[in-house]
Design an enzyme around this catalytic site. Structure first.
Site, PDB file in Angstrom:
ATOM      1  CG  HIS A  44      -0.255   0.056   2.515  1.00 35.47           C
ATOM      2  ND1 HIS A  44      -0.283   1.180   3.301  1.00 35.47           N
ATOM      3  CD2 HIS A  44       0.500  -0.844   3.178  1.00 35.47           C
ATOM      4  CE1 HIS A  44       0.425   0.954   4.408  1.00 35.47           C
ATOM      5  NE2 HIS A  44       0.906  -0.269   4.355  1.00 35.47           N
ATOM      6  NE  ARG A  45       2.337   5.546  -3.962  1.00 38.03           N
ATOM      7  CZ  ARG A  45       1.879   5.061  -5.124  1.00 38.03           C
ATOM      8  NH1 ARG A  45       0.649   5.299  -5.518  1.00 38.03           N
ATOM      9  NH2 ARG A  45       2.658   4.327  -5.895  1.00 38.03           N
TER      10      ARG A  45
END
Length: 123
Positions: A44-45
């Site tokens: 994820h970011r």
């Protein structure tokens, strides 16, 4: 979940991550991550670092899935803030114990799709 203190976007789901999730274990990692962990992880970011520390009772939204934290390990916040790393055990065996970098939760966990949002919020 408008009162979230952490948000992130799912980028990809590792080849082996779906099996782990179906077994009740979600491994989150922000980029960059060790190559040998990519297959096990949901990458994820984060939008930013968490503005609050996780605590029991907090809500986790991952796409359509909703979870409630029941226990938070001593290192879970630090790992999330510095590495985007968090291991969530859903409905674990009570005898298993809590690992320092992990959290326990109750609820239903589904395999997220790329683009799904991850959010943490106070109840």
């Amino acid at each position: 979940m408008n009162d979230s203190y952490y948000s992130s976007t799912i980028l990809r789901v590792g080849d082996e991550a779906a099996d782990l999730i179906q077994g009740g274990v979600l491994i989150l990692f922000g980029e960059p991550l060790p190559r040998d962990l990519e297959g096990l992880s949901v990458v994820h970011r984060p939008a930013d670092k968490p503005v609050l520390e996780m605590q029991p009772g907090d809500q986790v939204q991952l796409g359509a899935a909703r979870l409630t934290l029941t226990a938070v390990g001593d290192l879970a916040h630090q790992n999330l803030a510095t590495l985007g790393h968090l291991v969530i055990y859903v409905d674990p065996d009570p005898a298993a114990g809590l690992l320092p970098g992990a959290v326990h939760a109750k609820g239903q966990l589904d395999v997220p799709s790329p683009g799904a949002e991850l959010r943490l919020a106070r109840a």
